[in-house]
Scaffold this motif. Structure first.
Motif, short mmCIF file in Angstrom:
data_model
loop_
_atom_site.label_atom_id
_atom_site.label_comp_id
_atom_site.label_asym_id
_atom_site.label_seq_id
_atom_site.Cartn_x
_atom_site.Cartn_y
_atom_site.Cartn_z
N SER A 90 -9.66 75.08 -32.70
CA SER A 90 -11.00 75.58 -33.01
C SER A 90 -11.89 75.40 -31.80
N SER A 91 -12.26 76.51 -31.19
CA SER A 91 -13.18 76.41 -30.06
C SER A 91 -13.89 77.74 -29.90
N LYS A 92 -15.19 77.73 -30.09
CA LYS A 92 -15.94 78.98 -29.97
C LYS A 92 -15.71 79.59 -28.58
N THR A 93 -15.78 78.75 -27.56
CA THR A 93 -15.68 79.26 -26.19
C THR A 93 -14.24 79.33 -25.69
N PHE A 94 -13.37 78.54 -26.28
CA PHE A 94 -12.00 78.33 -25.80
C PHE A 94 -11.98 77.93 -24.32
N THR A 95 -13.02 77.20 -23.93
CA THR A 95 -13.04 76.67 -22.55
C THR A 95 -13.26 75.15 -22.57
N THR A 96 -13.47 74.59 -23.76
CA THR A 96 -13.82 73.16 -23.84
C THR A 96 -12.61 72.30 -23.44
N ARG A 97 -12.77 71.52 -22.36
CA ARG A 97 -11.62 70.80 -21.77
C ARG A 97 -10.97 69.84 -22.76
N GLY A 122 -10.45 70.34 -32.23
CA GLY A 122 -11.75 70.90 -31.87
C GLY A 122 -12.73 69.74 -31.74
N ILE A 123 -13.88 70.01 -31.17
CA ILE A 123 -14.86 68.92 -30.97
C ILE A 123 -16.26 69.45 -31.26
N GLY A 124 -17.20 68.55 -31.49
CA GLY A 124 -18.59 68.96 -31.79
C GLY A 124 -18.59 69.79 -33.07
N GLY A 125 -19.23 70.95 -33.02
CA GLY A 125 -19.31 71.80 -34.20
C GLY A 125 -17.97 72.30 -34.67
N SER A 126 -16.98 72.28 -33.80
CA SER A 126 -15.65 72.73 -34.19
C SER A 126 -14.84 71.60 -34.81
N ASN A 127 -15.52 70.51 -35.08
CA ASN A 127 -14.87 69.35 -35.70
C ASN A 127 -15.73 68.74 -36.82
N GLY A 159 -23.66 67.06 -17.50
CA GLY A 159 -22.63 66.01 -17.59
C GLY A 159 -21.24 66.60 -17.47
N LYS A 160 -21.04 67.77 -18.11
CA LYS A 160 -19.71 68.41 -18.03
C LYS A 160 -19.39 68.78 -16.58
N GLU A 161 -20.39 69.36 -15.89
CA GLU A 161 -20.16 69.79 -14.50
C GLU A 161 -19.82 68.59 -13.61
N GLN A 195 -26.24 64.34 -36.91
CA GLN A 195 -26.63 63.99 -35.55
C GLN A 195 -26.50 65.19 -34.64
N GLN A 196 -25.36 65.87 -34.72
CA GLN A 196 -25.21 67.04 -33.86
C GLN A 196 -26.12 68.16 -34.31
N ALA A 197 -26.10 68.44 -35.63
CA ALA A 197 -26.88 69.59 -36.13
C ALA A 197 -28.34 69.46 -35.71
N GLY A 227 -28.67 71.04 -22.35
CA GLY A 227 -28.62 69.63 -21.95
C GLY A 227 -27.22 69.05 -21.90
N VAL A 228 -26.23 69.75 -22.46
CA VAL A 228 -24.89 69.17 -22.41
C VAL A 228 -24.11 69.64 -21.18
N GLU A 229 -24.71 70.54 -20.40
CA GLU A 229 -23.95 71.16 -19.31
C GLU A 229 -23.77 70.27 -18.09
N MET A 262 -29.90 66.83 -33.53
CA MET A 262 -30.28 66.39 -32.17
C MET A 262 -29.91 67.42 -31.10
N GLU A 263 -28.80 68.14 -31.31
CA GLU A 263 -28.45 69.16 -30.33
C GLU A 263 -29.41 70.35 -30.48
N SER A 264 -29.97 70.50 -31.66
CA SER A 264 -30.90 71.63 -31.89
C SER A 264 -32.30 71.34 -31.37
O1 LIG Z 1 -16.39 75.19 -29.97
P1 LIG Z 1 -16.45 74.86 -28.51
O2 LIG Z 1 -16.81 76.05 -27.68
O3 LIG Z 1 -15.19 74.23 -28.04
O4 LIG Z 1 -17.63 73.83 -28.31
C1 LIG Z 1 -17.61 72.58 -28.92
C2 LIG Z 1 -18.97 71.93 -28.89
O5 LIG Z 1 -19.38 71.74 -27.56
C3 LIG Z 1 -20.77 72.00 -27.45
O6 LIG Z 1 -20.93 73.22 -26.80
C4 LIG Z 1 -21.46 70.93 -26.67
O7 LIG Z 1 -20.82 70.73 -25.46
C5 LIG Z 1 -21.26 72.10 -28.88
O8 LIG Z 1 -22.42 72.81 -29.00
C6 LIG Z 1 -20.08 72.71 -29.54
O9 LIG Z 1 -20.12 72.56 -30.93
#
Ligand SMILES: O=P(O)(O)OC[C@H]1O[C@](O)(CO)[C@@H](O)[C@@H]1O
Length: 547
Positions: A202-209, A149-154, A509-511, A346-348, A505-507, A350-352
């Motif tokens: 671990s991925s809230k969206t299950f779309t994170t590449r 997982g990454i970001g909050g999922s890590n 760059g991803k696109e 930093q994430q908690a 703001g993170v969108e 700055m992302e907020s």
């Molecule tokens: O848990 P996900 O949906 O894979 O997202 C991981 C992280 O990516 C972000 O959406 C930023 O791109 C964070 O807010 C989130 O914690």
């Protein structure tokens, strides 16, 4: 706009009048300053006395919090109102640790039922894995858990498992993979036996590449060792708010742990995203972590503003950044176990609060958020503290430590903590020309030598710090500490009037990465675009062609 409130205008005037405030004078003129500007919540002492504030400034800051209705917004968060306005969602990480089980209604449904069902499911899994009842495809017990997982999922789970390692019985080793750079997953998997590994995707969206790419690599690694049809279900768990995508990945329903859209990724360690914590430490320690956060939630809800630690911490931060113009904020733990705490924050934070428009979409005319950075304070002393003590820009800092050591190794902790206390004193008092000259004379130095050196040795001091001193770092106290910062971030968002719970703001760059990916292929067409992007793509492709 909050700048139009009476208290904002008053604070602006106090800022102008108070440019000559000296911390040394504030302490000299008020021997009770520490008693007045320090408070204890749970096992945590929060000392904010070494900040450039007076009673008038604090009163103005509390008035500001009242004028913008911090308490009303807080109550709206706790009661499940849709305060995440841009995503039209409630913000309910507090429900995840609501151990009172007081009902919290979202669209007329009590979310506490889902929360406690999921907690039961987590406990069942944790106990089964830790007791050896859960077996891999070849019948062997699980020895290693790999969280992908990454970001909050890590960051949250990893920070906590590291911080509480002392509480782990080492029955299960937990590893983390976040980076899509294949080096990381290769390194983690190399020493592991696929028969005894449990992957948690671990991925809230299950779309994170990044996460899905690592999950596929993990699946291939497992299937390369086993042609058992059931291997996947014995070795993969998902935590997500997107069941459909987890099912498409090949997981059975019962291996999917739920998360809900009202839990922000960066506030999710209290949910099933915290499974690696429970797997590493045991469920009772995970529950203590929740209990500590709940205790801080109660404090935040009940304590009057003037004794409310998250509110005060938020107001001090606003004073330093928005009014005094100090844009960055150092996080300096004096405890090895908290080595990931600044990365987590930093994430908690700055992302907020890294936003430039208010809830209505208007530009905000003041600085919001802070640049959060830092590392273990004792290491920082030998790296960047020079800048903190004598640099041109003033960096307010949070010093975080614990009275009790987390180890039985003797003879280290007093030295560590002496530095912890000394640094905040040095940043405050500084050392002036008279003192420098006297010190050098006492060492027998010549006047010529002293004249050359004196200005280099002066420390202006007057640099603001908070000191957060815990009795010890245990699951309960760590839970309370994290919740303290979460609520601080919330209060600041309300005062700055920014939406602290989205991350648009993170969108972009991803696109753009999606667009650039096919252009990196040797057969891919490079799109017409700016010359720098084209030049970088061309350089990349040319080098790849040769290698
Ligand atoms: O848990 P996900 O949906 O894979 O997202 C991981 C992280 O990516 C972000 O959406 C930023 O791109 C964070 O807010 C989130 O914690």
């Amino acid at each position: 706009m909050n700048t139009q409130t009476t208290s904002w205008r008053l604070l602006d005037r106090l800022r102008r009048d108070g440019t000559g405030l000296r911390l040394n004078d504030l302490f000299a003129n008020d021997p009770a300053r520490f008693e007045k500007y320090a408070l204890q919540v749970e096992n945590i002492l929060f000392d904010y006395s070494k900040n450039l504030v007076t009673d008038d400034i604090m009163a103005g800051l509390f008035d500001l919090a009242r004028e913008v209705d911090v308490e009303g917004w807080r109550d709206r968060m706790f009661s499940g109102d849709r305060i995440n306005v841009t995503e039209d969602r409630p913000v309910l990480h507090v429900a995840l640790r609501n151990i009172s089980a007081r009902p919290i209604l979202v669209d007329g449904i009590d979310v506490m039922e889902q929360v406690s069902e999921e907690l039961d499911k987590m406990k069942r899994l944790t106990d089964a894995v830790r007791s050896g009842k859960w077996r891999g495809y070849s019948g062997k017990p699980i020895t290693d858990v790999v969280n992908i997982g990454i970001g909050g999922s890590n960051l949250g789970p990893q920070m906590v498992t590291e911080a509480l390692q002392k509480y782990s019985d080492n029955r299960i080793r937990v590893h983390y993979v976040s980076n899509v750079d294949g080096v990381q997953i290769a390194q983690v998997l190399r020493p592991l036996n696929p028969e005894q590994v449990l992957f948690v995707i671990s991925s809230k969206t299950f779309t994170t590449r990044e996460t899905l790419t690592n999950a596929e690599t993990a699946r291939n690694w497992l299937l390369a060792s086993s042609f058992e049809e059931t291997a996947l279900e014995k070795h993969f768990i998902a935590v997500t708010a997107n069941r459909n995508n987890a099912l498409k990945f090949g997981l059975p329903q019962e291996n999917i742990h739920d998360l809900w859209d009202w839990v922000g990724g960066r506030f999710s360690l209290w949910s099933a995203i915290g499974l690696p914590i429970a797997l590493s430490l045991g469920f009772e320690h995970f529950e203590s972590l929740l209990g500590g956060a709940y205790a801080m939630d109660r404090h935040f809800e009940m304590a009057p503003m003037e004794q409310n630690a998250p509110v005060i911490q938020a107001l001090i931060g606003i004073w330093n950044s928005t009014f005094l113009g100090m844009q960055s904020q150092a996080i300096l733990p004096y405890n090895q176990s908290l080595h990931m705490f600044s990365a987590y924050l930093q994430q908690a934070d700055m992302e907020s609060n890294g936003k430039s428009v208010d809830w209505d979409g208007n530009d905000v005319p003041y600085s919001t958020g802070s640049i959060i950075w830092g590392q273990l304070g004792i290491n920082g002393q030998h790296a960047f503290y020079q800048y903190l003590h004598q640099g041109k820009n003033i960096v307010p800092a949070d010093f975080i430590g614990a009275v009790e050591s987390s180890t039985s190794v003797r003879g280290h902790h007093e030295y560590l903590m002496a530095n912890f206390i000394a640094q905040t004193q040095a940043l405050m008092t500084g050392i002036d020309e008279t003192q420098v000259r006297a010190e050098l004379r006492a060492k027998g130095k010549s006047e010529a030598y002293i004249n050359n050196l004196v200005s280099h040795k002066i420390h202006q001091g007057n640099r603001p710090t908070n000191t957060i001193l815990m009795e010890r770092i245990d699951p309960h106290t760590l839970g309370a500490l994290i919740a303290l910062y979460e609520h601080k971030i919330f209060v600041q968002g309300i005062i700055w009037k920014v939406c602290s719970f989205d991350q648009w703001g993170v969108e972009l760059g991803k696109e753009l990465a999606h667009r650039i990916l096919p252009q990196l292929d040797q057969n891919g067409t490079v799109e017409p675009q700016d010359s720098s992007t084209t030049g970088l793509i061309d350089f990349y492709k040319n080098v790849r062609k040769k290698s």
